[in-house]
Design a protein around this motif. Sequence first.
Motif, mmCIF file in Angstrom:
data_model
loop_
_atom_site.group_PDB
_atom_site.id
_atom_site.type_symbol
_atom_site.label_atom_id
_atom_site.label_comp_id
_atom_site.label_asym_id
_atom_site.label_seq_id
_atom_site.Cartn_x
_atom_site.Cartn_y
_atom_site.Cartn_z
ATOM 1 N N ASP A 170 163.256 -3.190 -4.603
ATOM 2 C CA ASP A 170 162.152 -3.833 -3.891
ATOM 3 C C ASP A 170 162.553 -4.617 -2.657
ATOM 4 O O ASP A 170 161.696 -5.269 -2.044
ATOM 5 N N ARG A 217 149.164 1.527 4.800
ATOM 6 C CA ARG A 217 149.829 0.540 3.934
ATOM 7 C C ARG A 217 150.185 -0.708 4.727
ATOM 8 O O ARG A 217 150.016 -1.839 4.264
ATOM 9 N N LYS A 256 148.902 -4.452 4.186
ATOM 10 C CA LYS A 256 149.890 -5.508 3.952
ATOM 11 C C LYS A 256 149.660 -6.687 4.894
ATOM 12 O O LYS A 256 149.928 -7.837 4.542
ATOM 13 N N PRO A 306 149.460 -9.930 2.429
ATOM 14 C CA PRO A 306 150.923 -9.866 2.453
ATOM 15 C C PRO A 306 151.558 -10.300 1.122
ATOM 16 O O PRO A 306 150.878 -10.794 0.230
ATOM 17 N N GLY A 307 152.860 -10.105 1.025
ATOM 18 C CA GLY A 307 153.596 -10.551 -0.161
ATOM 19 C C GLY A 307 154.133 -9.399 -0.986
ATOM 20 O O GLY A 307 153.584 -8.317 -0.978
ATOM 21 N N VAL A 308 155.241 -9.674 -1.687
ATOM 22 C CA VAL A 308 155.859 -8.688 -2.577
ATOM 23 C C VAL A 308 155.675 -9.167 -4.009
ATOM 24 O O VAL A 308 155.780 -10.350 -4.291
ATOM 25 N N GLY A 309 155.388 -8.242 -4.932
ATOM 26 C CA GLY A 309 155.198 -8.595 -6.344
ATOM 27 C C GLY A 309 153.866 -9.289 -6.559
ATOM 28 O O GLY A 309 153.111 -9.548 -5.617
ATOM 29 N N SER A 366 149.915 -7.431 -4.896
ATOM 30 C CA SER A 366 150.779 -6.280 -4.621
ATOM 31 C C SER A 366 150.393 -5.112 -5.533
ATOM 32 O O SER A 366 150.351 -3.961 -5.093
ATOM 33 N N LYS A 367 150.086 -5.410 -6.782
ATOM 34 C CA LYS A 367 149.664 -4.370 -7.738
ATOM 35 C C LYS A 367 148.334 -3.769 -7.322
ATOM 36 O O LYS A 367 148.131 -2.553 -7.419
ATOM 37 N N ARG A 394 147.117 -3.631 -4.317
ATOM 38 C CA ARG A 394 147.379 -2.841 -3.121
ATOM 39 C C ARG A 394 147.916 -1.460 -3.500
ATOM 40 O O ARG A 394 147.449 -0.433 -2.996
ATOM 41 N N MET A 395 148.876 -1.457 -4.441
ATOM 42 C CA MET A 395 149.482 -0.201 -4.873
ATOM 43 C C MET A 395 148.439 0.693 -5.533
ATOM 44 O O MET A 395 148.359 1.887 -5.257
#
Lengths: 305, 305
Positions: free
Chosen positions: A130, B188, B192, B196-199, B203-204, B206-207
Amino acid sequence: MAPDPTSLHGGSLLIAWQLTNKRVLIVGGGDVASGRLESVLVADANVTLVAPAPLHPLTRELLDLLPERITWHNREFQDSDLLLDPIDSHSNNPSPKYVAMVFTAIDSYRESQRIAGLCHDLRIPINAADIPALCNFYFGSQVRSGALQILVSTNGKSPKLANLIRKRIESVIPPETADAIENVGKLREKIKERAPGVGGPLSKRRMRWMVDLCGKWSMEDLACLDNEMMAALVDGGWEKGVVPGPNEVIGDKAPKANGHAQNGHAKATADEIKGISLAEVAPVVGAFIVGALVSGLALLGRARR
Amino acid sequence: MAPDPTSLHGGSLLIAWQLTNKRVLIVGGGDVASGRLESVLVADANVTLVAPAPLHPLTRELLDLLPERITWHNREFQDSDLLLDPIDSHSNNPSPKYVAMVFTAIDSYRESQRIAGLCHDLRIPINAADIPALCNFYFGSQVRSGALQILVSTNGKSPKLANLIRKRIESVIPPETADAIENVGKLREKIKERAPGVGGPLSKRRMRWMVDLCGKWSMEDLACLDNEMMAALVDGGWEKGVVPGPNEVIGDKAPKANGHAQNGHAKATADEIKGISLAEVAPVVGAFIVGALVSGLALLGRARR
């Protein structure tokens, strides 16, 4: 063909990394780490796994299945985990001081970053899940069937589309491909025993003969070669400078096209993309006959009235 | 799914190596070296090429095309070629002392072996053409179309079959795939920016939204998204937590299935492997109609007599 300048950027270098008898370090015991573990086991690596319990069920299972190839430390990462155990430094590992590769799949961004820094300084290739900026290499969607491996990468743009393309590829790989590859590999070895050496005209002749064989035989034919047939191919084909057809070698044991047509990959040469397979033609012929019957019966019915 | 222990060996680790702004060394100016040069240029590497003239025509061409990315030394290899030029050590290369990767494709086995030994000691990944025992990684047959890259490896067992499988794969990748991947990547990024942001749950979400979109839209639909349509998708779809169909967004500009049916990849969702495309059905329907006509005309002919 002239190179297209617009295509000379924006990609990755897709490669098959060799890990046989090398030791790799996996930091993390979750879902992603278990996928990494499976991938490196496939590549014949030995693994040091550093993660406090509990482990992901797949990791647990792999540990039970291959205890001699996985060493689990039930704790957090320590810097000394990058060093090889004394037992490994006597192996033929070309860089005996450190592990060959590192994978992190942990929640702490800060710790991933710290481990990646250590790896970069020591020139140990690393993939930090990641965190693309910390990675020397990425993964992609994968197909595996025996010795056949296929990697699909969209260079990070769409993992979902990569996955769909992988499924599409899986659907067009005939099931007998793995056996065909295995047998062609064995046959190459047998011919190399008769005509050893790298480079030179003999090596070229060997390559030419193998290419002609793969062009003349179907995947299905190649898949059903046994030791006796291979010996016949080497003696009656290679030694005489000819490429026999499958009927001359397999004879009665040749796979029947109809018996396999339902999998959509009926008998065709391995070079089948150039031709049209029976499975593609059969529905068309069938529809023609059904159409003829329906129309015929309808008209006959009218004629009777 | 339980792992299959028989499959947990005998393979390689297939990866997408990152070379952006890294410097690689290629030793050799022939046919194989020119292929290596093209592969690493695709991956955005800068190249030091060491080979006495004459160079292979493709290498010459690449040198003319991208002089700023290739430094050619018209001579044999020297040990100091493994060191980075001073200019590179100021870049963000994580290991500034040595080149990131080495490729040899020369006739001398002894010299290849010597260079590989130096690389192994310095932990520089190396591929020595035709000498698998000296390689950290192998190549395979490759497909490239924009951001899409596919690697086919038979783990050295049959390069010819790998090549046939590559051709087969190329024949089932719709031509609009590259544009579809490009557009999904852009979309994507746009989402984002909004979220924004990871995890974490965002994030879920968005996926999930991207996955649903790729399941609902065809490659062809995704390929014809422009900036305006993407903005509409983000505002009218993502922001409202729904995934609009292509007709709601593309409208009249939607690709017509018939116009593209001849390439064998008519309109179907990107998840098209689950369905049957028009191009697959058309010949069957056609044959039914022809069969009906032939039979009907024959019977009518008889009836008239």
